[in-house]
Motif scaffolding. Sequence first.
Motif, mmCIF file in Angstrom:
data_model
loop_
_atom_site.group_PDB
_atom_site.id
_atom_site.type_symbol
_atom_site.label_atom_id
_atom_site.label_comp_id
_atom_site.label_asym_id
_atom_site.label_seq_id
_atom_site.Cartn_x
_atom_site.Cartn_y
_atom_site.Cartn_z
ATOM 1 N N TYR A 89 -1.059 -2.025 4.929
ATOM 2 C CA TYR A 89 -2.031 -0.944 5.045
ATOM 3 C C TYR A 89 -1.832 -0.203 6.363
ATOM 4 C CZ TYR A 89 -6.503 1.186 3.900
ATOM 5 O OH TYR A 89 -7.490 2.060 3.552
ATOM 6 N N ASP A 90 -1.208 -0.911 7.312
ATOM 7 C CA ASP A 90 -0.912 -0.276 8.598
ATOM 8 C C ASP A 90 0.178 0.787 8.459
ATOM 9 O OD1 ASP A 90 0.487 -2.681 7.892
ATOM 10 O OD2 ASP A 90 1.509 -2.624 9.828
ATOM 11 N N ASN A 91 0.911 0.750 7.366
ATOM 12 C CA ASN A 91 2.020 1.694 7.188
ATOM 13 C C ASN A 91 1.695 2.865 6.280
ATOM 14 O OD1 ASN A 91 3.841 0.303 8.699
ATOM 15 N ND2 ASN A 91 4.712 -0.828 6.968
ATOM 16 N N THR A 92 0.519 2.823 5.668
ATOM 17 C CA THR A 92 0.334 3.745 4.556
ATOM 18 C C THR A 92 -0.160 5.124 4.970
ATOM 19 O OG1 THR A 92 -0.614 4.037 2.369
ATOM 20 C CG2 THR A 92 -2.045 3.084 4.010
ATOM 21 N N ALA A 93 0.265 6.075 4.185
ATOM 22 C CA ALA A 93 -0.215 7.431 4.405
ATOM 23 C C ALA A 93 -1.349 7.728 3.446
ATOM 24 C CB ALA A 93 0.916 8.417 4.188
ATOM 25 N N LYS A 94 -1.501 6.885 2.439
ATOM 26 C CA LYS A 94 -2.438 7.187 1.358
ATOM 27 C C LYS A 94 -3.240 5.956 0.988
ATOM 28 C CE LYS A 94 0.929 10.333 -0.618
ATOM 29 N NZ LYS A 94 1.811 10.549 -1.750
ATOM 30 N N GLY A 95 -4.532 6.127 0.883
ATOM 31 C CA GLY A 95 -5.350 4.987 0.486
ATOM 32 C C GLY A 95 -5.949 5.146 -0.889
ATOM 33 N N GLY A 96 -5.633 6.268 -1.522
ATOM 34 C CA GLY A 96 -6.311 6.618 -2.766
ATOM 35 C C GLY A 96 -6.038 5.666 -3.913
ATOM 36 N N VAL A 97 -4.924 4.941 -3.829
ATOM 37 C CA VAL A 97 -4.597 4.018 -4.920
ATOM 38 C C VAL A 97 -5.686 2.955 -5.062
ATOM 39 C CG1 VAL A 97 -3.160 2.423 -3.555
ATOM 40 C CG2 VAL A 97 -2.729 2.703 -6.003
ATOM 41 N N ILE A 98 -6.375 2.679 -3.958
ATOM 42 C CA ILE A 98 -7.508 1.753 -3.988
ATOM 43 C C ILE A 98 -8.551 2.238 -4.993
ATOM 44 C CG2 ILE A 98 -9.542 1.036 -2.632
ATOM 45 C CD1 ILE A 98 -7.704 0.880 -0.202
ATOM 46 N N LEU A 99 -8.820 3.520 -4.939
ATOM 47 C CA LEU A 99 -9.830 4.091 -5.840
ATOM 48 C C LEU A 99 -9.356 4.038 -7.285
ATOM 49 C CD1 LEU A 99 -10.924 7.237 -3.782
ATOM 50 C CD2 LEU A 99 -11.906 4.958 -3.766
ATOM 51 N N ALA A 154 0.817 -1.218 0.000
ATOM 52 C CA ALA A 154 0.000 0.000 0.000
ATOM 53 C C ALA A 154 0.852 1.271 0.000
ATOM 54 C CB ALA A 154 -0.919 0.014 1.217
ATOM 55 N N VAL A 155 2.065 1.143 0.472
ATOM 56 C CA VAL A 155 2.947 2.306 0.570
ATOM 57 C C VAL A 155 3.395 2.802 -0.809
ATOM 58 C CG1 VAL A 155 5.076 3.158 1.658
ATOM 59 C CG2 VAL A 155 3.684 1.448 2.817
ATOM 60 N N MET A 156 3.233 1.939 -1.814
ATOM 61 C CA MET A 156 3.698 2.289 -3.162
ATOM 62 C C MET A 156 2.929 3.445 -3.813
ATOM 63 S SD MET A 156 6.169 0.301 -3.821
ATOM 64 C CE MET A 156 6.339 0.672 -5.556
ATOM 65 N N GLY A 157 1.759 3.756 -3.322
ATOM 66 C CA GLY A 157 0.996 4.865 -3.895
ATOM 67 C C GLY A 157 0.728 4.669 -5.372
ATOM 68 N N GLN A 158 0.911 5.729 -6.155
ATOM 69 C CA GLN A 158 0.614 5.660 -7.587
ATOM 70 C C GLN A 158 1.492 4.655 -8.328
ATOM 71 O OE1 GLN A 158 -1.697 6.910 -10.020
ATOM 72 N NE2 GLN A 158 -2.839 7.008 -8.132
ATOM 73 N N ASN A 159 2.704 4.395 -7.820
ATOM 74 C CA ASN A 159 3.529 3.343 -8.429
ATOM 75 C C ASN A 159 2.841 1.997 -8.311
ATOM 76 O OD1 ASN A 159 5.603 4.985 -9.193
ATOM 77 N ND2 ASN A 159 6.724 4.734 -7.265
ATOM 78 N N GLY A 160 2.091 1.859 -7.256
ATOM 79 C CA GLY A 160 1.313 0.640 -7.055
ATOM 80 C C GLY A 160 0.309 0.463 -8.165
ATOM 81 N N PHE A 161 -0.237 1.559 -8.613
ATOM 82 C CA PHE A 161 -1.187 1.478 -9.721
ATOM 83 C C PHE A 161 -0.499 0.918 -10.967
ATOM 84 C CE2 PHE A 161 -3.022 3.017 -13.579
ATOM 85 C CZ PHE A 161 -4.310 2.538 -13.456
ATOM 86 N N ALA A 162 0.691 1.437 -11.260
ATOM 87 C CA ALA A 162 1.431 0.973 -12.439
ATOM 88 C C ALA A 162 1.744 -0.522 -12.321
ATOM 89 C CB ALA A 162 2.714 1.775 -12.599
#
Length: 301
Positions: free
Chosen positions: A255-265, A228-236
């Motif tokens: 998910y316990d480490n993440t600052a951002k959950g938006g990549v889910i969306l 989850a920490v990957m953010g937009q890179n996670g999307f790629a």
Amino acid sequence: WSKLKDSLKEVKNRWSGGLVSLFSGSTIDEEFWDSLEEILISGDVGIDLTEELIEELQKTVKREGLKTPDQLIAYFIDLVTERLVAVDGMGKEIVLDKSPKVIVLVGVNGSGKTTTAAKLAEQFHRQGKKVILGAADTFRAAAIDQLKIWGERTGSRVIAQQQGSDSAAVAYDALQAARASGADVLIIDTAGRLHSKHNLMEELTKIVRVIEREVGRDSMENLLVLDAVMGQNGFAQAESFHKALSLNGVILSKYDNTAKGGVILAIAHRLALPIRYIGLGESVDDLRLFEPQEFVRALLE
Ligand code: GDP
């Protein structure tokens, strides 16, 4: 469950703290929309979805004659939740309706595949199911050893060969073992080296092909474990694994480490891929079903 609440609170604090104060502002004006756009984009929601959401909300404001941001909160929650639950399989658990069901876990090294294999094994084990783990990350000896340790801890048999052996052959062996022993589920851990992505995708495709030929697509779940920490890179990452393997969904680890959950969306919107589970820590008990309503509500609580 309280751990999940805490994690969501953390996400809320670090990502959507901005949303909370934005929605407690006094007027819906240009500045409001600009700030909303900025918060969503910086939260990894992705530009196109952000624009779509804002457009939709602007229509709502006009239609309903809304004056203040707090009047918009419920619409925001509904809109985002709707987008998530519209994706088939969102937050759905893996059903062991075939015997054996085969779960192929893919993802880059360090994303949490091996740990997630153990977490799933533990969950199924608790349901009284017979689990077999297949050590198809034959590239790293450490990965094989780690899976064996998890196998012992979760009471699951591990099928492995030595390092460097053909990963599809290990997967095939594991399937034969699962069939022979009447296992309910086979969970296959795979390689995730990034430096030779092309070879990796070929290797993974071969594993999937071999299993699919044996059991059929309906008996399989190809799941991406995504940090989850990957953010937009996670999307790629999700995009390239999905292209190669036709994923059934994503397990979002750390998910316990993440600052951002938006990549889910972004993953839900652009790839139509469901988030099935989330990882909330390093122990075998730290896996939860993804709850879309809970996720969105927590952003604004
Ligand atoms: P793999 O290379 O994809 O198999 O990744 P591993 O399963 O070996 O995990 C890499 C690291 O991430 C390990 O130190 C795990 O303990 C840690 N890890 C895995 N899942 C989670 C999670 O949900 N939360 C946290 N905090 N750490 C995790």
